[in-house]
Design a protein around this motif. Sequence first.
Motif, PDB file in Angstrom:
ATOM      1  N   THR A   1     -11.246   9.651  -4.805  1.00 23.69           N
ATOM      2  CA  THR A   1     -10.065   8.932  -4.327  1.00 23.69           C
ATOM      3  C   THR A   1     -10.377   7.466  -4.032  1.00 23.69           C
ATOM      4  O   THR A   1      -9.710   6.561  -4.545  1.00 23.69           O
ATOM      5  N   LEU A   2     -11.393   7.231  -3.213  1.00 18.59           N
ATOM      6  CA  LEU A   2     -11.695   5.845  -2.836  1.00 18.59           C
ATOM      7  C   LEU A   2     -12.240   5.054  -4.022  1.00 18.59           C
ATOM      8  O   LEU A   2     -11.946   3.857  -4.165  1.00 18.59           O
ATOM      9  N   GLY A   3     -13.030   5.705  -4.882  1.00 17.52           N
ATOM     10  CA  GLY A   3     -13.533   5.008  -6.062  1.00 17.52           C
ATOM     11  C   GLY A   3     -12.412   4.582  -6.994  1.00 17.52           C
ATOM     12  O   GLY A   3     -12.438   3.482  -7.561  1.00 17.52           O
ATOM     13  N   THR A   4     -11.395   5.438  -7.124  1.00 16.47           N
ATOM     14  CA  THR A   4     -10.246   5.086  -7.963  1.00 16.47           C
ATOM     15  C   THR A   4      -9.464   3.930  -7.361  1.00 16.47           C
ATOM     16  O   THR A   4      -9.027   3.012  -8.070  1.00 16.47           O
ATOM     17  N   LEU A   5      -9.270   3.958  -6.042  1.00 19.36           N
ATOM     18  CA  LEU A   5      -8.543   2.871  -5.379  1.00 19.36           C
ATOM     19  C   LEU A   5      -9.299   1.549  -5.485  1.00 19.36           C
ATOM     20  O   LEU A   5      -8.700   0.496  -5.745  1.00 19.36           O
ATOM     21  N   ILE A   6     -10.612   1.600  -5.301  1.00 18.91           N
ATOM     22  CA  ILE A   6     -11.408   0.369  -5.358  1.00 18.91           C
ATOM     23  C   ILE A   6     -11.444  -0.181  -6.778  1.00 18.91           C
ATOM     24  O   ILE A   6     -11.189  -1.369  -7.011  1.00 18.91           O
ATOM     25  N   GLY A   7     -11.784   0.674  -7.736  1.00 23.00           N
ATOM     26  CA  GLY A   7     -11.920   0.203  -9.113  1.00 23.00           C
ATOM     27  C   GLY A   7     -10.605  -0.004  -9.833  1.00 23.00           C
ATOM     28  O   GLY A   7     -10.503  -0.851 -10.721  1.00 23.00           O
ATOM     29  N   GLY A   8      -9.577   0.755  -9.449  1.00 20.77           N
ATOM     30  CA  GLY A   8      -8.307   0.663 -10.145  1.00 20.77           C
ATOM     31  C   GLY A   8      -7.330  -0.327  -9.553  1.00 20.77           C
ATOM     32  O   GLY A   8      -6.421  -0.788 -10.248  1.00 20.77           O
ATOM     33  N   ASN A   9      -7.494  -0.672  -8.268  1.00 15.13           N
ATOM     34  CA  ASN A   9      -6.543  -1.576  -7.623  1.00 15.13           C
ATOM     35  C   ASN A   9      -7.216  -2.761  -6.947  1.00 15.13           C
ATOM     36  O   ASN A   9      -6.906  -3.919  -7.244  1.00 15.13           O
ATOM     37  N   LEU A  10      -8.129  -2.481  -6.009  1.00 14.59           N
ATOM     38  CA  LEU A  10      -8.681  -3.565  -5.190  1.00 14.59           C
ATOM     39  C   LEU A  10      -9.510  -4.540  -6.016  1.00 14.59           C
ATOM     40  O   LEU A  10      -9.321  -5.768  -5.911  1.00 14.59           O
ATOM     41  N   ALA A  11     -10.442  -4.029  -6.817  1.00 17.64           N
ATOM     42  CA  ALA A  11     -11.291  -4.923  -7.618  1.00 17.64           C
ATOM     43  C   ALA A  11     -10.484  -5.752  -8.616  1.00 17.64           C
ATOM     44  O   ALA A  11     -10.712  -6.962  -8.739  1.00 17.64           O
TER      45      ALA A  11
ATOM     46  N   VAL B   1       0.864  -1.189   0.000  1.00 17.84           N
ATOM     47  CA  VAL B   1       0.000   0.000   0.000  1.00 17.84           C
ATOM     48  C   VAL B   1       0.895   1.232   0.000  1.00 17.84           C
ATOM     49  O   VAL B   1       1.898   1.278   0.714  1.00 17.84           O
ATOM     50  N   ASN B   2       0.546   2.206  -0.808  1.00 15.80           N
ATOM     51  CA  ASN B   2       1.311   3.432  -0.905  1.00 15.80           C
ATOM     52  C   ASN B   2       0.806   4.432   0.130  1.00 15.80           C
ATOM     53  O   ASN B   2      -0.402   4.644   0.265  1.00 15.80           O
ATOM     54  N   PHE B   3       1.737   5.054   0.846  1.00 13.84           N
ATOM     55  CA  PHE B   3       1.337   5.968   1.921  1.00 13.84           C
ATOM     56  C   PHE B   3       0.645   7.217   1.375  1.00 13.84           C
ATOM     57  O   PHE B   3      -0.404   7.632   1.875  1.00 13.84           O
ATOM     58  N   GLY B   4       1.223   7.818   0.337  1.00 15.83           N
ATOM     59  CA  GLY B   4       0.639   9.054  -0.191  1.00 15.83           C
ATOM     60  C   GLY B   4      -0.549   8.840  -1.090  1.00 15.83           C
ATOM     61  O   GLY B   4      -1.409   9.714  -1.199  1.00 15.83           O
ATOM     62  N   GLY B   5      -0.624   7.679  -1.747  1.00 13.59           N
ATOM     63  CA  GLY B   5      -1.706   7.431  -2.692  1.00 13.59           C
ATOM     64  C   GLY B   5      -2.826   6.577  -2.165  1.00 13.59           C
ATOM     65  O   GLY B   5      -3.865   6.462  -2.822  1.00 13.59           O
ATOM     66  N   CYS B   6      -2.658   5.973  -0.983  1.00 10.93           N
ATOM     67  CA  CYS B   6      -3.713   5.132  -0.424  1.00 10.93           C
ATOM     68  C   CYS B   6      -4.039   5.504   1.027  1.00 10.93           C
ATOM     69  O   CYS B   6      -5.174   5.851   1.341  1.00 10.93           O
ATOM     70  N   ILE B   7      -3.038   5.434   1.902  1.00 13.37           N
ATOM     71  CA  ILE B   7      -3.302   5.671   3.325  1.00 13.37           C
ATOM     72  C   ILE B   7      -3.746   7.110   3.574  1.00 13.37           C
ATOM     73  O   ILE B   7      -4.740   7.351   4.287  1.00 13.37           O
ATOM     74  N   MET B   8      -3.043   8.083   2.987  1.00 12.46           N
ATOM     75  CA  MET B   8      -3.422   9.485   3.194  1.00 12.46           C
ATOM     76  C   MET B   8      -4.814   9.806   2.656  1.00 12.46           C
ATOM     77  O   MET B   8      -5.619  10.435   3.362  1.00 12.46           O
ATOM     78  N   PRO B   9      -5.172   9.415   1.428  1.00  9.57           N
ATOM     79  CA  PRO B   9      -6.542   9.695   0.960  1.00  9.57           C
ATOM     80  C   PRO B   9      -7.616   9.030   1.807  1.00  9.57           C
ATOM     81  O   PRO B   9      -8.684   9.622   2.033  1.00  9.57           O
ATOM     82  N   VAL B  10      -7.360   7.819   2.301  1.00 14.15           N
ATOM     83  CA  VAL B  10      -8.354   7.150   3.151  1.00 14.15           C
ATOM     84  C   VAL B  10      -8.530   7.916   4.462  1.00 14.15           C
ATOM     85  O   VAL B  10      -9.660   8.155   4.912  1.00 14.15           O
ATOM     86  N   LEU B  11      -7.420   8.313   5.083  1.00  9.17           N
ATOM     87  CA  LEU B  11      -7.504   9.072   6.332  1.00  9.17           C
ATOM     88  C   LEU B  11      -8.184  10.424   6.127  1.00  9.17           C
ATOM     89  O   LEU B  11      -9.000  10.854   6.960  1.00  9.17           O
ATOM     90  N   LEU B  12      -7.854  11.104   5.025  1.00 12.41           N
ATOM     91  CA  LEU B  12      -8.490  12.385   4.746  1.00 12.41           C
ATOM     92  C   LEU B  12      -9.981  12.215   4.480  1.00 12.41           C
ATOM     93  O   LEU B  12     -10.799  13.036   4.931  1.00 12.41           O
ATOM     94  N   SER B  13     -10.358  11.175   3.772  1.00 17.77           N
ATOM     95  CA  SER B  13     -11.779  10.927   3.503  1.00 17.77           C
ATOM     96  C   SER B  13     -12.541  10.703   4.814  1.00 17.77           C
ATOM     97  O   SER B  13     -13.637  11.256   5.007  1.00 17.77           O
TER      98      SER B  13
END
Length: 244
Positions: A196-206, A108-120
């Motif tokens: 942010t979360l939609g991009t992470l879900i659709g672009g990586n997790l799914a 998991v990337n800190f700036g591209g995943c953890i930070m957007p999740v915490l900010l959301s």
Amino acid sequence: MNSPYFQFSGGIFAALLFLVALFFLFVFLPVSLVTEAFSKLGLTPVQGILMLIAILLGRTVNLPVYTSDRLVMVPRQRSVQFTMDETGRHVQIEDEPGNELKKQVIAVNFGGCIMPVLLSLTFLISLHMAGMADGVYPWLGFTMLMVAGGCYAMTKPDVLTGLRVPLLMPAVMTFLSVYFFVPEPFRPVAAYVAGTLGTLIGGNLAPLLTPRLRNNVAAPQISIGGAGTFGGVFVAGILAVLLA
């Protein structure tokens, strides 16, 4: 025959104006846009700049969370050794570069995943504290589903980054779904969270949960929110908030 060369004859004042224009275009303008976007989400300009710095620095940090049993081919770098022959002379021995099998790592990337999740989560908590959260979650779920679906359809395996999302597509999907379907009071938060979360879900997790796509990824490391996805996450969160 004289070699071609470049000569600037505009004088020192014109050169300074050119440098100022470059600074405004590539430094001041992007930073001001980011701080403007974060101000719509309730952050001060100083907090916005600090968040920008944290996100950009965090982009370089990948935290491994899972090592798969799947083996992928990784190029082995050329190695050089120094030794001595029978006469006492130093001899350089170079190994020919080849390939080796390594287990695939999920990070998991800190700036591209953890930070957007915490900010959301922070922005959603702020809505609750302000008493404005009633009715936001259906709209938020709808826009996030739209963005995730578009990213999932457009994500492609990449030999270097693992999974690659088109840079501007998440931002466009977020803006369209938020602008036309979300009530105005909810738009800034919905744009950032869904973008942010939609991009992470659709672009990586799914894709990682889809065997057909996961088995086509030959990169030694797949970073959620990292290279290949970071740009889409960042641009979607900032640009969608500005346009919304």
